[in-house]
Design a protein around this motif. Structure first.
Motif, PDB file in Angstrom:
ATOM      1  N   GLY A 199       1.933   7.021  -6.707  1.00 26.47           N
ATOM      2  CA  GLY A 199       0.816   7.870  -7.075  1.00 26.47           C
ATOM      3  C   GLY A 199      -0.432   7.111  -7.465  1.00 26.47           C
ATOM      4  N   GLN A 200      -0.518   5.826  -7.095  1.00 28.74           N
ATOM      5  CA  GLN A 200      -1.674   4.998  -7.452  1.00 28.74           C
ATOM      6  C   GLN A 200      -2.562   4.849  -6.210  1.00 28.74           C
ATOM      7  OE1 GLN A 200      -0.486   1.418  -9.571  1.00 28.74           O
ATOM      8  NE2 GLN A 200       1.323   2.443 -10.404  1.00 28.74           N
ATOM      9  N   ALA A 201      -3.385   5.879  -5.975  1.00 27.90           N
ATOM     10  CA  ALA A 201      -4.140   5.977  -4.733  1.00 27.90           C
ATOM     11  C   ALA A 201      -5.158   4.855  -4.567  1.00 27.90           C
ATOM     12  CB  ALA A 201      -4.842   7.334  -4.659  1.00 27.90           C
ATOM     13  N   ALA A 202      -5.830   4.471  -5.651  1.00 24.90           N
ATOM     14  CA  ALA A 202      -6.861   3.431  -5.550  1.00 24.90           C
ATOM     15  C   ALA A 202      -6.253   2.093  -5.145  1.00 24.90           C
ATOM     16  CB  ALA A 202      -7.600   3.295  -6.882  1.00 24.90           C
ATOM     17  N   GLN A 203      -5.136   1.737  -5.796  1.00 20.38           N
ATOM     18  CA  GLN A 203      -4.471   0.475  -5.448  1.00 20.38           C
ATOM     19  C   GLN A 203      -3.931   0.514  -4.012  1.00 20.38           C
ATOM     20  OE1 GLN A 203      -4.168   2.172  -8.243  1.00 20.38           O
ATOM     21  NE2 GLN A 203      -3.699   0.861 -10.020  1.00 20.38           N
ATOM     22  N   ALA A 204      -3.421   1.691  -3.613  1.00 20.12           N
ATOM     23  CA  ALA A 204      -2.910   1.836  -2.248  1.00 20.12           C
ATOM     24  C   ALA A 204      -4.031   1.607  -1.242  1.00 20.12           C
ATOM     25  CB  ALA A 204      -2.294   3.213  -2.060  1.00 20.12           C
ATOM     26  N   SER A 205      -5.175   2.234  -1.488  1.00 18.56           N
ATOM     27  CA  SER A 205      -6.321   2.078  -0.585  1.00 18.56           C
ATOM     28  C   SER A 205      -6.766   0.627  -0.521  1.00 18.56           C
ATOM     29  CB  SER A 205      -7.470   2.961  -1.069  1.00 18.56           C
ATOM     30  OG  SER A 205      -8.612   2.784  -0.255  1.00 18.56           O
ATOM     31  N   HIS A 206      -6.755  -0.054  -1.655  1.00 17.68           N
ATOM     32  CA  HIS A 206      -7.165  -1.469  -1.700  1.00 17.68           C
ATOM     33  C   HIS A 206      -6.240  -2.325  -0.825  1.00 17.68           C
ATOM     34  CE1 HIS A 206      -8.698  -5.230  -3.243  1.00 17.68           C
ATOM     35  NE2 HIS A 206      -7.485  -5.577  -3.631  1.00 17.68           N
ATOM     36  N   GLU A 207      -4.938  -2.085  -0.924  1.00 19.36           N
ATOM     37  CA  GLU A 207      -3.977  -2.873  -0.126  1.00 19.36           C
ATOM     38  C   GLU A 207      -4.125  -2.582   1.363  1.00 19.36           C
ATOM     39  OE1 GLU A 207      -2.081  -5.337  -1.069  1.00 19.36           O
ATOM     40  OE2 GLU A 207      -2.710  -5.108  -3.162  1.00 19.36           O
ATOM     41  N   PHE A 208      -4.355  -1.320   1.707  1.00 17.42           N
ATOM     42  CA  PHE A 208      -4.540  -0.978   3.122  1.00 17.42           C
ATOM     43  C   PHE A 208      -5.804  -1.629   3.674  1.00 17.42           C
ATOM     44  CE2 PHE A 208      -1.996   3.084   2.194  1.00 17.42           C
ATOM     45  CZ  PHE A 208      -0.829   2.529   2.677  1.00 17.42           C
ATOM     46  N   GLN A 209      -6.856  -1.690   2.856  1.00 14.52           N
ATOM     47  CA  GLN A 209      -8.098  -2.342   3.290  1.00 14.52           C
ATOM     48  C   GLN A 209      -7.873  -3.836   3.530  1.00 14.52           C
ATOM     49  OE1 GLN A 209     -11.093  -1.442   0.378  1.00 14.52           O
ATOM     50  NE2 GLN A 209     -11.187   0.730   0.915  1.00 14.52           N
ATOM     51  N   ILE A 210      -7.109  -4.479   2.643  1.00 16.47           N
ATOM     52  CA  ILE A 210      -6.803  -5.905   2.833  1.00 16.47           C
ATOM     53  C   ILE A 210      -6.021  -6.098   4.133  1.00 16.47           C
ATOM     54  CG2 ILE A 210      -5.509  -7.873   1.928  1.00 16.47           C
ATOM     55  CD1 ILE A 210      -6.095  -6.841  -0.890  1.00 16.47           C
ATOM     56  N   ALA A 211      -5.035  -5.228   4.365  1.00 15.56           N
ATOM     57  CA  ALA A 211      -4.224  -5.334   5.583  1.00 15.56           C
ATOM     58  C   ALA A 211      -5.090  -5.172   6.834  1.00 15.56           C
ATOM     59  CB  ALA A 211      -3.115  -4.285   5.564  1.00 15.56           C
ATOM     60  N   GLU A 212      -6.012  -4.202   6.798  1.00 19.72           N
ATOM     61  CA  GLU A 212      -6.899  -3.988   7.941  1.00 19.72           C
ATOM     62  C   GLU A 212      -7.789  -5.206   8.190  1.00 19.72           C
ATOM     63  OE1 GLU A 212      -9.093  -0.449   7.209  1.00 19.72           O
ATOM     64  OE2 GLU A 212      -7.342   0.878   7.332  1.00 19.72           O
ATOM     65  N   GLN A 213      -8.265  -5.830   7.106  1.00 16.79           N
ATOM     66  CA  GLN A 213      -9.113  -7.012   7.259  1.00 16.79           C
ATOM     67  C   GLN A 213      -8.318  -8.179   7.843  1.00 16.79           C
ATOM     68  OE1 GLN A 213     -12.553  -7.108   6.681  1.00 16.79           O
ATOM     69  NE2 GLN A 213     -12.229  -8.988   7.868  1.00 16.79           N
ATOM     70  N   ILE A 214      -7.085  -8.346   7.381  1.00 17.29           N
ATOM     71  CA  ILE A 214      -6.223  -9.413   7.923  1.00 17.29           C
ATOM     72  C   ILE A 214      -6.012  -9.198   9.418  1.00 17.29           C
ATOM     73  CG2 ILE A 214      -3.868 -10.333   7.908  1.00 17.29           C
ATOM     74  CD1 ILE A 214      -3.854  -9.767   4.860  1.00 17.29           C
ATOM     75  N   GLY A 237       0.829  -1.208   0.000  1.00 15.93           N
ATOM     76  CA  GLY A 237       0.000   0.000   0.000  1.00 15.93           C
ATOM     77  C   GLY A 237       0.860   1.254   0.000  1.00 15.93           C
ATOM     78  N   GLN A 238       1.907   1.255   0.810  1.00 12.15           N
ATOM     79  CA  GLN A 238       2.826   2.395   0.842  1.00 12.15           C
ATOM     80  C   GLN A 238       3.531   2.561  -0.499  1.00 12.15           C
ATOM     81  OE1 GLN A 238       5.444   1.716   4.174  1.00 12.15           O
ATOM     82  NE2 GLN A 238       3.759   1.652   5.663  1.00 12.15           N
ATOM     83  N   THR A 239       3.857   1.430  -1.127  1.00 16.53           N
ATOM     84  CA  THR A 239       4.524   1.467  -2.431  1.00 16.53           C
ATOM     85  C   THR A 239       3.623   2.094  -3.487  1.00 16.53           C
ATOM     86  OG1 THR A 239       5.782  -0.525  -1.857  1.00 16.53           O
ATOM     87  CG2 THR A 239       5.633   0.041  -4.194  1.00 16.53           C
ATOM     88  N   TYR A 240       2.364   1.653  -3.533  1.00 19.34           N
ATOM     89  CA  TYR A 240       1.420   2.227  -4.503  1.00 19.34           C
ATOM     90  C   TYR A 240       1.219   3.721  -4.243  1.00 19.34           C
ATOM     91  CZ  TYR A 240      -0.092  -2.177  -6.669  1.00 19.34           C
ATOM     92  OH  TYR A 240      -0.143  -3.344  -7.401  1.00 19.34           O
TER      93      TYR A 240
END
Length: 339
Positions: free
Chosen positions: A312-327, A305-308
């Protein structure tokens, strides 16, 4: 030859005796055991509850109820059942052992110790080794030498050997008993200065104490004794990373990957190093590889998420952070709702 009057009296007496025949469809202990073995826990508990109503209660019913509850994760109900089983049959070592296990899991290691010492039994069904649980109980009650002997017995090590001290030190490190873990690891090295894994363990203790130079020195010493062990290099890379020496961190982690290509750890650490070096494209490559190995890794998804975000890829970053939060949410212990 009894008289007709005597026969009548005998019949009346027999009719007055209460008889409690088992219902034709009433389960047996063996049938309940089969249900338990098949993993049909709810059916097993239902059968065992019916058996528990019989007077006298059949032998082994409470132990089996305890096992069913234990496998369901219902520790309090399991504890009650095992306590009843031991009260009914003090020679039931399996029930005694499991009562000790649930007491340990309930945070009562001192109460568990006498039961585990007396039972001293391995239970294949639950994959529980009494020496391991007993060793943990000794650790949590500060009986460190007794813990060393229990763990040594589990691994068939002589109790006063270098291996026994090192094994105990490793178990202590897992439970964050750092000073005593350090003492035992140093004792292992005093008994055998070339003992493999001893410098690695001391290095991990130094890493936990944020003593980066000392950790690096221990890991380098281990690499001289054990040059083909990949974990040495990912620990060394981690120490260099924390110290801010990114070049040496990358070099160590490259070596780790060559020796342990199926471990996600060095890929994750390399991703972290490359992010520190402002190289998000390369970081993404290693983090993608880490997630291919371990898709449920919280740290890898967070770093990706930090990498995305860096790319500058905000949507992909948000998606990865959401997955991390769910885990992270899924990993939280769930409280059982009282019934």
């Amino acid at each position: 030859m009894p008289t007709p009057r005597a026969l009548c009296l005998l019949v009346l007496v027999l009719l007055a005796i209460p008889v409690h025949p088992q219902a034709p469809d009433s389960p047996t202990t063996a049938e309940a055991q089969k249900l338990l073995n098949a993993g049909r826990l709810e059916e097993a508990i239902k059968a065992l509850d019916a058996l528990a109503l019989q007077q006298p209660e059949p032998a082994g019913v409470e132990r089996l109820r305890g096992m069913a509850f234990y496998e369901q994760g219902k520790i309090e109900l399991a504890a009650t059942a095992f306590e009843r089983a031991v009260a009914q049959d003090p020679s039931d070592r399996e029930a005694m052992q499991m009562q000790g296990v649930v007491l340990f899991r309930s945070g009562k290691p001192a109460a568990a110790i006498p039961l585990l010492e007396q039972a001293h039994l391995s239970i294949p069904r639950t994959n529980i080794d009494s020496n391991y649980v007993l060793g943990l109980c000794y650790l949590d009650t500060r009986r460190y030498d007794d813990a060393r002997k229990a763990f040594a017995t589990q691994y068939n090590f002589p109790p006063d050997s270098p291996s026994a001290y090192l094994l105990a030190a490793r178990m202590m490190l897992r439970r964050d008993y750092l000073p005593v873990a350090d003492t035992f690891a140093q004792k292992a090295l005093a008994l055998n200065p070339n003992l493999p894994m001893a410098h690695l363990l001391i290095g991990q203790i130094r890493l936990s104490q944020s003593k980066w130079p000392e950790a690096i020195a221990e890991f380098n010493h281990e690499s001289e004794l054990n040059p083909l062990y990949g974990e040495v290099y990912d620990r060394l890379g981690d120490a260099y990373l924390r110290q801010g020496d990114y070049a040496n961190a990358q070099s160590s982690l490259d070596r780790a990957i060559l020796l342990e290509p199926n471990s996600s750890v060095p890929y994750i650490l390399l991703g972290k190093v490359l992010l520190k070096q402002q190289d998000p494209l390369m970081a993404k490559m290693y983090l993608d590889k880490a997630l291919a190995i371990d898709p449920g890794n919280y740290t890898a998804h967070t770093l990706l998420g930090q990498t995305y975000r860096s790319l500058g890829q905000a949507a992909q970053a948000s998606h990865e952070f959401q997955i991390a939060e769910q885990i992270q949410a899924d990993a939280q212990p769930k409280l059982e709702t009282p019934k």
